[in-house]
Design an enzyme around this catalytic site. Structure first.
Site, mmCIF file in Angstrom:
data_model
loop_
_atom_site.group_PDB
_atom_site.id
_atom_site.type_symbol
_atom_site.label_atom_id
_atom_site.label_comp_id
_atom_site.label_asym_id
_atom_site.label_seq_id
_atom_site.Cartn_x
_atom_site.Cartn_y
_atom_site.Cartn_z
ATOM 1 N N ASP A 151 0.882 -1.160 0.000
ATOM 2 C CA ASP A 151 0.000 0.000 0.000
ATOM 3 C C ASP A 151 0.923 1.214 0.000
ATOM 4 O O ASP A 151 2.137 1.076 0.190
ATOM 5 C CB ASP A 151 -0.919 -0.012 1.222
ATOM 6 C CG ASP A 151 -2.117 0.916 1.033
ATOM 7 O OD1 ASP A 151 -2.043 1.813 0.155
ATOM 8 O OD2 ASP A 151 -3.111 0.772 1.745
HETATM 9 C C1 BGC Z 1 -5.003 3.321 0.169
HETATM 10 C C2 BGC Z 1 -5.069 2.395 -1.030
HETATM 11 C C3 BGC Z 1 -4.911 3.216 -2.294
HETATM 12 C C4 BGC Z 1 -3.591 3.963 -2.230
HETATM 13 C C5 BGC Z 1 -3.314 4.812 -3.448
HETATM 14 C C6 BGC Z 1 -3.770 4.206 0.139
HETATM 15 O O1 BGC Z 1 -3.852 5.196 1.118
HETATM 16 O O2 BGC Z 1 -5.020 2.568 1.349
HETATM 17 O O3 BGC Z 1 -6.272 1.694 -1.050
HETATM 18 O O4 BGC Z 1 -4.979 2.381 -3.405
HETATM 19 O O5 BGC Z 1 -3.606 4.829 -1.105
HETATM 20 O O6 BGC Z 1 -4.152 5.904 -3.513
#
Ligand code: BGC
Length: 763
Positions: free
Chosen positions: A698
């Site tokens: 993530d």
């Molecule tokens: C989220 C993800 C997301 C990523 C990119 C993170 O903060 O948990 O689900 O895909 O950001 O935006």
């Protein structure tokens, strides 16, 4: 909101944007270009949103008659929450349809005087629905006060009242256990009191991404005629809800999580822990708990939902095969309206040795539209693993000997007799001691590829069949290999469509010279989050409530085509965490409290996206079940619970739909950050489930030292665990790992890059 407030909110937004790595001001995230509607999407999005609405109560007030008049209360008739907040909701749709627009489009007769009062009240400066900023979005909007006179006047113009109530949570923002969060506000209660006193028929429309307190419905008795749970249906919300209210779509959505009589009735009592969360309820999540220990505390059970017609079910047989069972049934529409029925096949497992839930969802199916008094036959397949239990002592999925009772929507099927205990699958022990893990990590160390002599080859040579991918990987320098294990470094990469979430793959000049393309990622589960206009789909819970995997697959094939048209390679979707507790801020992005339904829905989304030539990235692997301190918190879960509940959905999705990527979560799982989790990523995901794609983190990860190999830190630790790419990345080296390990990661990334090239070239 005063100007001072607005300035403070902008400043806060800037700080958060900085922290999120994008350094973008609000204006810079707005969509550019002209809002274009993707062909076919309005119809499909509308149908899905409508079929995912769940009718919770109805005394005959619904469907509404097109000749009758309605009076609509509640500001969310205009300020509708189309989606939850954060990366999963931040899409720029070409248009949105709120409830009033949906009613108008249907030529519904409604009280215009009341509608205008709401319109001007909502439009005034001090009442305007402000969007908030990251992690501080509104979970509800203050209601317009409605006095008895206004309600009574409206009741002279209309026979039926509709009261719309809205709730919204999001990423980094769990719903709060307070008024305006899980509970209604005093103003909302006052509104219902006033309206139900003035009208004989009142319909409540719930526009929420979370399960909220509905214990108050009972207390109104017959004063509330109907309750329709509309969720957050994306850009077509208003049209979809109007379709259901007026019976153009016969409600066929069923709940995918339990509404309990009170918040305290939910078993996940440790939700909201700051440093660690003990999943002390174990496997007894959602209905597994309620059916086993607290049936009286259920308001609306998992699987529940009414229709404007009625159905009868006749069991036709249950056959046992080696790895699965097949149930055959006949569904008859016994009422006067055409409609669709969801059949839930339940299994009551034998209760040998271990504590087991009273029943588990063993399979499900949905009929087509059945004409009045007609019928349809359904076949429902039950993978025996869904009714087995995980035995921690032998690390295997076991089917105990005994009789397994099956029922479909309350109709008894024949029992299934398992004469002898059967081991369905032996698995690798996980969450083992550090010493055992070290030995396993050493066992999984890849060998370095033999060197090749052709040094100037590029990826096109591999695509053309002039050399193998391994030969190509073998000639990359250590710097080139290291550039493949981190994304470009920030969100909104200049290499991709504006507003993207980041890029990896061919992000360095050296790799680009070797014709390695950058791989562009975009959020998310409800449509592409770009600085472009893209369709806003119904939220995942709304989708899951359709129980129609085929419909969901079709929707995502179309969404995938739109994403491809926007130059994106990877859609960061679906969200696949289990809805462990009603307050989790991202529940709207997730499907259900049940792993089988989660897995099947996730698979449908992945299949749809990938059929359109875009790569899917299910997330967040695993146990990201709360937003509070999601990146510091440790989810403490028994291995049995992991295997039966929190990993099972991912397993079903990976085995059936073969996603190209998977995203790890921020949190720890039993003391190890998910993005360093060798057991889950290498042993389970790749080893057992056969995942051969790219594992990404993530967005950002925690720095950490590897307990098994103390010389390894951060990127090196991550790579040894089997997590390929740090996103959005900060290209820093990985000291202490072997060239073979770097090559293994590079191979995974390059085979995706190759696949992307081939798809784009149409080969
Ligand atoms: C989220 C993800 C997301 C990523 C990119 C993170 O903060 O948990 O689900 O895909 O950001 O935006």
């Amino acid at each position: 909101m005063t100007n001072l407030h607005r300035m403070a909110s902008k400043a806060a937004q800037w700080v958060v944007d900085k922290a999120m790595g994008s350094s973008l001001a609000q204006e810079e995230t707005e969509a550019t270009g002209t809002p274009e509607v993707f062909p076919g999407m309005p119809e499909l999005a509308r149908r899905t949103a409508a079929e995912g609405c769940v009718l919770l109560k109805n005394d005959g007030t619904l469907p509404l008659s097109p000749e009758g008049s309605v009076a609509v209360f509640g500001r969310c008739q205009l300020d509708w929450f189309f989606m939850g907040h954060g990366s999963g909701g931040d899409v720029h749709p070409p248009y949105t349809v709120n409830l009033m627009e949906g009613l108008s489009a249907r030529n519904a007769i409604y009280d215009h005087v009341l509608a205008e009062i709401y319109q001007s009240w909502c439009a005034t400066e001090e009442n305007r629905a402000e969007p908030g900023w990251w992690g501080h979005w509104p979970t509800h909007y203050p209601e317009m006060p409605v006095n008895d006179n206004l309600a009574r006047a409206a009741s002279h113009n209309a026979q039926t009242a509709i009261v719309v109530l809205g709730r919204c949570a999001g990423e980094s923002q769990d719903l709060k256990l307070k008024r305006g969060g899980y509970y209604l506000t005093n103003e909302e209660r006052a509104l219902i009191d006033t309206v139900t006193s003035a009208f004989e028929h009142t319909v409540i429309v719930l526009n929420t991404g979370n399960v909220i307190d509905l214990s108050w419905v009972e207390s109104y008795g017959s004063r509330i005629g109907a309750v329709l749970l509309a969720w957050q249906g994306g850009m077509e919300s208003g049209n979809a809800v109007a379709d259901v209210l007026y019976g153009v779509v016969n409600p066929c959505g069923r709940l995918t999580s339990t509404f309990a009589t009170s918040y305290n009735a939910y078993p996940s009592t440790n939700f909201g822990g700051k440093r660690k969360v003990e999943y002390s309820e174990g496997i007894f999540v959602g209905y597994r708990h309620f059916d086993s220990f607290a049936p009286a505390e259920v308001l609306y059970p998992f699987g529940y939902g009414l229709s404007y017609t009625s159905f009868g079910i006749e069991p036709l047989g249950l056959e046992l095969h080696e790895q699965y069972a097949v149930a055959r049934l006949r569904v008859t529409n016994t009422g006067p309206r055409a409609g669709r029925e969801v059949v839930k096949l339940w299994c009551h497992p034998t209760k040998e040795n271990l504590s087991k839930p009273e029943r588990v969802l063993a399979g499900f199916g949905k009929t087509g539209e059945i004409a009045p008094y007609h019928r349809e036959e359904l076949q429902i397949v039950c993978d025996l693993k869904s009714i087995a239990f995980f035995d921690e002592t032998t690390s295997s999925f076991v089917l105990d000997a005994g009789t397994y009772r099956f029922e479909a929507n309350g109709t008894e099927m024949a029992g299934l007799v398992i004469p002898q205990k059967r081991i369905l699958e032996r698995c690798q022990p996980i969450c083992v001691t550090s010493a055992d893990r070290r030995a396993l990590m050493l066992e999984h160390m890849p060998h370095e590829l033999p060197p090749t002599t052709w040094l100037n080859a590029n990826l096109t040579d591999v695509a053309n069949g002039n050399l193998t991918l391994d030969e190509f990987v073998a000639q990359l320098t250590n710097d080139e290999l290291q550039a493949l294990m981190c994304g470009e470094g920030f969100m909104n990469s200049e290499l991709g469509t504006p507003g993207n979430a980041g890029a990896f793959g061919g992000v360095s000049p050296e790799l680009q010279q070797r014709a390695v393309p950058p791989i562009i990622c975009a959020d998310g589960p409800s449509g592409a989050r770009l600085r472009r206009y893209c369709s806003l789909l119904p939220c995942a819970t709304n989708l899951a409530c359709t129980w129609d995997t085929e419909l969901v697959r079709k929707l995502y094939t179309l969404a995938g085509s739109e994403v491809a048209q926007n130059g994106v390679d990877v859609l960061l979707a679906p969200g696949m965490n289990i809805q462990r507790n009603p307050l989790c801020g991202r529940n709207f992005e997730y499907f259900s409290e049940d792993p089988l339904l989660t897995g099947c829905m996730g698979a449908a989304v992945v299949q749809g996206i990938q059929e359109a030539g875009v790569s899917a990235c299910p997330k967040h692997f695993a146990c990201n079940n709360q937003e509070l301190r999601r990146n510091t918190c440790d989810s403490r879960v028994s291995v049995r619970t992991l295997r039966e509940v929190y990993l099972r959905g991912f397993e079903i999705c990976v085995r059936t739909a073969k996603p190209d990527l998977i995203m790890t979560s921020y949190n720890k799982i039993n003391g190890i950050w998910a993005h360093y989790h060798f057991d889950l990523v290498t042993l389970v995901l790749r080893g057992e489930w056969g995942f051969d794609g790219v594992v990404i983190t993530d967005w950002w990860m925690r720095p950490a030292r590897c307990p098994e190999f103390p010389a390894l830190r951060n990127n090196a630790y991550r790579l040894r665990a089997g997590v390929d790419v740090l996103m959005p990345g900060t290209p820093k080296g990985a000291r202490g790992i072997s060239r073979g390990e770097l090559q293994r990661t590079a191979r995974a990334v390059l085979s995706l890059a190759l696949k992307r090239m081939q798809i784009k070239n149409g080969s």
